[in-house]
Design a protein around this motif. Structure first.
Motif, PDB file in Angstrom:
ATOM      1  N   THR A   1     -20.732 -12.153   7.025  1.00 45.78           N
ATOM      2  CA  THR A   1     -19.975 -11.198   7.995  1.00 45.78           C
ATOM      3  C   THR A   1     -18.484 -11.552   8.517  1.00 45.78           C
ATOM      4  N   ILE A   2     -18.275 -12.740   8.479  1.00 43.56           N
ATOM      5  CA  ILE A   2     -17.065 -13.141   9.123  1.00 43.56           C
ATOM      6  C   ILE A   2     -16.061 -12.919   7.975  1.00 43.56           C
ATOM      7  N   CYS A   3     -16.486 -13.214   6.558  1.00 44.40           N
ATOM      8  CA  CYS A   3     -15.886 -13.247   5.413  1.00 44.40           C
ATOM      9  C   CYS A   3     -15.226 -11.942   5.149  1.00 44.40           C
ATOM     10  N   GLY A   4     -16.415 -11.016   5.225  1.00 40.74           N
ATOM     11  CA  GLY A   4     -16.025  -9.509   5.099  1.00 40.74           C
ATOM     12  C   GLY A   4     -14.927  -8.992   5.878  1.00 40.74           C
ATOM     13  N   SER A   5     -15.065  -9.539   7.316  1.00 44.69           N
ATOM     14  CA  SER A   5     -14.191  -8.981   8.299  1.00 44.69           C
ATOM     15  C   SER A   5     -12.680  -9.373   8.296  1.00 44.69           C
ATOM     16  N   TRP A   6     -12.608 -10.928   7.874  1.00 43.71           N
ATOM     17  CA  TRP A   6     -11.364 -11.593   7.730  1.00 43.71           C
ATOM     18  C   TRP A   6     -10.647 -11.420   6.568  1.00 43.71           C
ATOM     19  N   VAL A   7     -11.203 -11.293   5.411  1.00 41.76           N
ATOM     20  CA  VAL A   7     -10.702 -10.864   4.238  1.00 41.76           C
ATOM     21  C   VAL A   7      -9.782  -9.726   4.196  1.00 41.76           C
ATOM     22  N   SER A   8     -10.638  -8.737   4.668  1.00 42.87           N
ATOM     23  CA  SER A   8      -9.953  -7.280   4.748  1.00 42.87           C
ATOM     24  C   SER A   8      -8.965  -7.052   5.964  1.00 42.87           C
TER      25      SER A   8
ATOM     26  N   LEU B   1     -21.477 -19.700  15.742  1.00 42.09           N
ATOM     27  CA  LEU B   1     -20.386 -19.168  15.329  1.00 42.09           C
ATOM     28  C   LEU B   1     -20.844 -17.704  14.859  1.00 42.09           C
ATOM     29  N   ASP B   2     -21.186 -16.835  15.741  1.00 46.47           N
ATOM     30  CA  ASP B   2     -21.274 -15.662  15.130  1.00 46.47           C
ATOM     31  C   ASP B   2     -19.959 -14.875  15.000  1.00 46.47           C
ATOM     32  N   SER B   3     -20.195 -13.425  14.827  1.00 52.84           N
ATOM     33  CA  SER B   3     -18.817 -12.616  14.618  1.00 52.84           C
ATOM     34  C   SER B   3     -17.993 -12.605  15.775  1.00 52.84           C
ATOM     35  N   ALA B   4     -18.590 -12.569  16.964  1.00 50.43           N
ATOM     36  CA  ALA B   4     -17.877 -12.495  18.260  1.00 50.43           C
ATOM     37  C   ALA B   4     -16.997 -13.971  18.482  1.00 50.43           C
ATOM     38  N   GLU B   5     -17.843 -14.870  18.384  1.00 47.35           N
ATOM     39  CA  GLU B   5     -17.361 -16.248  18.649  1.00 47.35           C
ATOM     40  C   GLU B   5     -16.221 -16.630  17.687  1.00 47.35           C
ATOM     41  N   ALA B   6     -16.276 -15.949  16.302  1.00 55.56           N
ATOM     42  CA  ALA B   6     -15.229 -16.486  15.486  1.00 55.56           C
ATOM     43  C   ALA B   6     -13.886 -16.008  15.754  1.00 55.56           C
TER      44      ALA B   6
ATOM     45  N   ARG C   1      -7.605 -14.849   6.758  1.00 55.90           N
ATOM     46  CA  ARG C   1      -8.142 -14.625   5.107  1.00 55.90           C
ATOM     47  C   ARG C   1      -8.280 -16.051   4.358  1.00 55.90           C
ATOM     48  N   TYR C   2      -7.124 -16.777   4.481  1.00 52.75           N
ATOM     49  CA  TYR C   2      -7.029 -18.157   3.990  1.00 52.75           C
ATOM     50  C   TYR C   2      -8.408 -18.760   4.343  1.00 52.75           C
TER      51      TYR C   2
END
Length: 212
Positions: free
Chosen positions: A116-123, A82-87, A130-131
């Protein structure tokens, strides 16, 4: 065994556990899946674990519009993949809060790319992503205090978003209990919201959780 055959066998096992009353009583935010057998989450997880870790098969299950298959996919998937692209693939399939929670607990929280995923999705603009990201952060083995700053900023941008508020409360509690942050540091972050009702709700809920 090809994916379709494996999926059919898994569906047969799930159907034997179906519970229409449970399906009718379910409450979540977002859209329902096309099919819902009402199988309990612990049972779905147990059946999924029997499939072993197979990321390709997990993706195949996640593409089906069946609640139990989507939930099972989160357990079958490989967190290391699960990298950023796969996420992005998994985030797009989290169509309701139940799926977002399972994605967080079974997969995102164990991903080496969670930061990285958290930073992208939360914003981002999706409340469900985000949840999922914040609930994953609230379960991560090594939570980062910076995640709370991002969560508080998201609460400020979306003060009426109950899912974001709920996940921020969970993350704040996890940070304190894991020793990654102090109560004073948590309060300081909440102070960025000013004297607002949402800030007061956060302070009261987290204080209750930590004193319980």
């Amino acid at each position: 065994m090809e994916y379709t055959t494996r999926m059919v066998h898994l569906l047969e096992a799930l159907r034997r556990e179906r519970n229409g009353a449970v399906a009718d009583a379910m409450r979540f935010q977002g859209r329902p899946c096309g099919l819902n057998y009402g199988v309990s989450l612990p049972t779905v997880r147990a059946l999924a674990r029997a499939e072993g870790c197979d990321h390709g098969f997990a993706r195949y299950l996640y593409e089906q519009d069946v609640r139990e298959l989507k939930l099972a996919a989160c357990t079958v998937a490989d967190p290391a993949a699960l990298d950023s692209a796969e996420a992005e693939f998994w985030g797009a399939g989290a169509v309701n809060s139940e799926l977002a929670e399972e994605l967080a607990f079974a997969l995102l929280s164990r991903s080496p790319e969670l930061d990285t995923i958290c930073g992208s999705w939360v914003s981002g603009s999706s409340s469900l992503r985000r949840y999922a990201a914040l609930m994953a952060a609230a379960r991560a083995p090594r939570p980062r205090p910076e995640w709370l700053a991002a969560a508080v900023a998201a609460v400020g941008r979306n003060p009426g978003e109950r899912l974001t508020l709920r996940a921020t409360e969970a993350l704040a509690e996890h940070l304190v209990r894991s020793g990654a942050a102090t109560r004073d540091e948590i309060v300081a972050q909440f102070g960025k919201l000013g004297a607002s009702p949402v800030a007061e709700a956060l302070r009261e809920e987290v204080s209750w959780r930590l004193d319980y």
